[in-house]
Write an enzyme that holds these catalytic residues in place. Structure first.
Site, PDB file in Angstrom:
ATOM      1  N   HIS A 157       0.852  -1.193   0.000  1.00 40.11           N
ATOM      2  CA  HIS A 157       0.000   0.000   0.000  1.00 40.11           C
ATOM      3  C   HIS A 157       0.886   1.241   0.000  1.00 40.11           C
ATOM      4  O   HIS A 157       1.968   1.243   0.605  1.00 40.11           O
ATOM      5  CB  HIS A 157      -0.882   0.051   1.252  1.00 40.11           C
ATOM      6  CG  HIS A 157      -2.162  -0.712   1.140  1.00 40.11           C
ATOM      7  ND1 HIS A 157      -2.814  -1.213   2.251  1.00 40.11           N
ATOM      8  CD2 HIS A 157      -2.939  -1.034   0.081  1.00 40.11           C
ATOM      9  CE1 HIS A 157      -3.923  -1.824   1.874  1.00 40.11           C
ATOM     10  NE2 HIS A 157      -4.022  -1.728   0.557  1.00 40.11           N
ATOM     11  N   CYS A 251      -2.431   2.883   9.108  1.00 44.57           N
ATOM     12  CA  CYS A 251      -3.431   1.909   8.668  1.00 44.57           C
ATOM     13  C   CYS A 251      -4.630   1.863   9.610  1.00 44.57           C
ATOM     14  O   CYS A 251      -5.750   1.592   9.184  1.00 44.57           O
ATOM     15  CB  CYS A 251      -2.801   0.517   8.569  1.00 44.57           C
ATOM     16  SG  CYS A 251      -1.727   0.306   7.138  1.00 44.57           S
TER      17      CYS A 251
END
Length: 260
Positions: A157, A251
């Site tokens: 990511h 996150c």
């Protein structure tokens, strides 16, 4: 944020996940609570999303969508293990009274791969989010989107390889990106900070900045020193057990950006 009520590592969809190693759930809860306490202590408001049984990765709230100017773009997850999370986050956005809520047509994993900075949105691809989703987000938000290609599966990511520090300053790990994307980052952010592999694998860049305080992994001592040298106040939080699922402070944090 979403409490880690049902968090566990029961499958592997990124290089950090090892289901054969037992998860210390008490430590996960303590680390998540400490992260939330840091935000509250800095004066930030924290909204909570209800966790759902059978969806252990809901704790990684950043992947649930992207919010800019009270417009929410929902997520569409690549792996089947996470797909059911999308509807729960969309429901939360609708209940929060967003000006607009958009359910995406293409795979995108929220702020995992979309990071607004200044008037543009940096968008990751290579492992999760589809390039077609970049154009979709640009159309919904009315902002220019810059595509960045990730090439190291450990940094699957964008928010594991780059963090936004201010409206015109970012930090990133160059080896996580293709040569073309490195050139784009250098051109767009000539004063950007970079980190070493040692700091990157400690999730130094999975960080949250309010423009002065930067909430980072407690293990990222080198990056913390760099931040101090540039006038920031690093706030280290232990996230080593949370990282076993492939995510850290960022996150666990979906930023809600109000209009104006």
């Amino acid at each position: 944020m979403c409490p880690p009520e049902y968090f566990d590592v029961t499958y592997a969809i990124n290089p950090w996940m090892r289901p054969e190693v037992p998860t210390d759930l008490a430590r996960v809860h303590a680390q998540w609570e400490a992260l939330r306490a840091v935000y509250l202590g800095l004066g930030h408001q924290v909204e909570l999303v209800e966790p759902v049984p059978g969806l252990p990765d809901m704790v990684y709230a950043a992947n649930g969508g992207l919010v800019v100017d009270d417009v929410a773009v929902g997520a569409r997850f690549r792996y089947p293990q996470r797909r059911a999370e999308a509807d729960h986050y969309l429901d939360w956005f609708r209940g929060a009274g967003m000006r607009r809520v958009h359910a995406p047509s293409y795979v995108n994993e929220g702020e995992g791969d979309f990071l607004p900075v200044g008037g543009v949105v940096l968008a990751g691809t290579g492992f999760r989010t589809e390039p077609r989703a970049h154009a979709e987000v640009a159309g919904v938000l009315g902002r220019r989107v810059l595509t960045l290609e990730l090439v190291d599966p450990r940094f699957y990511h964008l928010d594991t390889a780059l963090c936004v520090l201010t409206e015109d300053l970012v930090a990133y790990y160059p080896a996580a990106f293709s040569a073309r994307s490195n050139a784009l980052l250098q051109e767009t952010f000539p004063g950007a900070l970079t980190v070493s592999e040692r700091e990157a694998v400690a999730f130094a860049l999975n960080a949250v900045s309010d423009g002065l305080h930067v909430v980072i992994s407690a293990d990222a001592v080198g990056f913390a020193s760099t931040l101090r040298d540039h006038g920031f106040i690093p706030v280290g939080v232990a996230t080593d057990e949370i990282r076993r699922g492939g995510g850290g402070a960022k996150c666990c944090t979906l930023e809600l950006r109000p209009a104006g």
